[in-house]
Motif scaffolding. Structure first.
Motif, short mmCIF file in Angstrom:
data_model
loop_
_atom_site.label_atom_id
_atom_site.label_comp_id
_atom_site.label_asym_id
_atom_site.label_seq_id
_atom_site.Cartn_x
_atom_site.Cartn_y
_atom_site.Cartn_z
N THR A 1 0.83 -1.20 0.00
CA THR A 1 0.00 0.00 0.00
C THR A 1 0.87 1.26 0.00
OG1 THR A 1 -1.78 -1.14 1.19
CG2 THR A 1 -1.81 1.26 1.24
N TYR A 2 1.90 1.27 0.85
CA TYR A 2 2.81 2.41 0.89
C TYR A 2 3.48 2.59 -0.48
CZ TYR A 2 2.58 2.48 6.04
OH TYR A 2 2.17 2.56 7.34
N GLY A 3 3.95 1.49 -1.06
CA GLY A 3 4.63 1.57 -2.34
C GLY A 3 3.75 2.14 -3.43
N GLN A 4 2.50 1.71 -3.46
CA GLN A 4 1.59 2.22 -4.49
C GLN A 4 1.25 3.69 -4.24
OE1 GLN A 4 -1.76 -0.47 -5.02
NE2 GLN A 4 -0.57 -1.60 -6.55
N GLY A 5 1.16 4.07 -2.98
CA GLY A 5 0.91 5.48 -2.67
C GLY A 5 2.06 6.37 -3.13
N ILE A 6 3.28 5.90 -2.90
CA ILE A 6 4.45 6.65 -3.35
C ILE A 6 4.49 6.70 -4.88
CG2 ILE A 6 6.98 6.69 -3.38
CD1 ILE A 6 6.83 5.37 -0.56
N ALA A 7 4.13 5.58 -5.51
CA ALA A 7 4.11 5.54 -6.98
C ALA A 7 3.12 6.56 -7.53
CB ALA A 7 3.75 4.13 -7.45
N ARG A 8 1.94 6.65 -6.94
CA ARG A 8 0.94 7.62 -7.41
C ARG A 8 1.44 9.05 -7.20
NH1 ARG A 8 -2.46 3.98 -4.51
NH2 ARG A 8 -3.61 2.60 -5.94
N ALA A 9 2.08 9.30 -6.06
CA ALA A 9 2.60 10.64 -5.78
C ALA A 9 3.66 11.04 -6.80
CB ALA A 9 3.17 10.69 -4.37
N GLN A 10 4.48 10.08 -7.20
CA GLN A 10 5.50 10.36 -8.22
C GLN A 10 4.85 10.67 -9.56
OE1 GLN A 10 8.73 10.81 -8.22
NE2 GLN A 10 9.01 10.84 -10.45
N LEU A 11 3.85 9.88 -9.94
CA LEU A 11 3.24 10.06 -11.26
C LEU A 11 2.39 11.32 -11.35
CD1 LEU A 11 2.24 6.37 -12.14
CD2 LEU A 11 4.16 7.72 -13.04
N ASP A 12 1.73 11.68 -10.25
CA ASP A 12 0.88 12.88 -10.32
C ASP A 12 1.64 14.16 -9.95
OD1 ASP A 12 0.96 13.10 -7.51
OD2 ASP A 12 -0.98 12.15 -7.23
N GLY A 13 2.91 14.02 -9.66
CA GLY A 13 3.73 15.20 -9.40
C GLY A 13 3.66 15.73 -7.99
N THR A 14 3.02 14.99 -7.08
CA THR A 14 2.96 15.45 -5.68
C THR A 14 4.36 15.56 -5.11
OG1 THR A 14 0.81 14.39 -5.38
CG2 THR A 14 2.06 14.92 -3.39
#
Length: 229
Positions: free
Chosen positions: A96-109
């Motif tokens: 879950t943490y890994g996917q959250g970090i992945a989304r943050a990277q892709l959306d520019g957060t």
């Protein structure tokens, strides 16, 4: 940028001049290289994977992820659901943490690829804004994966233990005290970290024997006084 082994030797000598308490660690620890990890998403995700498990277990999980995902990127991680990632050895929480970090990277957060454009404090703040990334993870990432010279993960138990040995303390300092102790090592706290880590590993693996009254388990017990009959 990380220091070369030759630069590390010079930096270690400079640290000892600043803080003679590090002299024993420097004298007992042979030359070593700066620990280097992958930058960006793979490096940070590996920090998450490696936490709270043995080195062997972490390496096994990472190998299974590489086999299952191929290249480890935000895209490949998000292409698999949590159950699939658990089948590769991840806990649900780490997946879950890994996917959250992945989304943050892709959306520019958070832009992990260009984190080096931020100063240390701003970079740490950006990293800890990600769920699952605490101060230790952020600081260790910047030290190992981003090659920063003046980052100090004060919550690291091995560092606290090595400080205890260096300062001849009976108890290791807590996180707040470790940060305070490291202030005099600026702007090369990362060099002190690598020296203390290497010293700690040498002691724990039996390659180095501490030559002072404190041993790795703590204070050597004093002989009991005999009671008068």
């Amino acid at each position: 940028m990380p220091l070369t082994p030759e630069q590390l030797v010079v930096a270690r000598e400079d640290l000892v001049c600043i803080d003679p308490a590090l002299a024993r660690a420097h004298a007992q620890t042979p030359p070593f290289e700066w620990r280097v990890g992958d930058r960006g998403f793979p490096g940070l995700f590996r920090m998450i994977v490696d936490q709270q498990v043995s080195l062997a277990s972490a390496a096994s999980v990472w190998a299974r992820l590489q086999a299952g995902l191929g290249e480890i990127t935000p895209e490949t991680l998000l292409a698999h659901d949590l159950d699939s990632l658990r089948g590769m050895g991840l806990s649900r929480q780490k997946a879950t943490y890994g996917q959250g970090i992945a989304r943050a990277q892709l959306d520019g957060t958070v832009d992990l690829e260009h984190l080096s454009t931020l100063d240390d404090e701003a970079a740490i703040a950006a990293l800890v804004s990600l769920k699952g990334v605490g101060p230790w993870t952020a600081e260790a990432y910047l030290l190992i994966c981003d090659g920063r010279l003046d980052v100090f993960p004060g919550g690291d138990i091995a560092l606290q233990e090595a400080i205890k040995w260096a300062d001849l303390l009976e108890q290791r300092p807590d996180t707040k005290a470790a940060y305070a102790r490291a202030e005099m090592w600026r702007p090369n706290r990362g060099v002190a970290v690598h020296l203390l880590w290497a010293w700690y590993v040498g002691v724990k693996t039996g390659q180095i024997v501490l030559d002072h009254p404190l041993n790795p388990a703590g204070a050597r017990p004093r002989p009991r006084e005999r009671r008068q009959p």
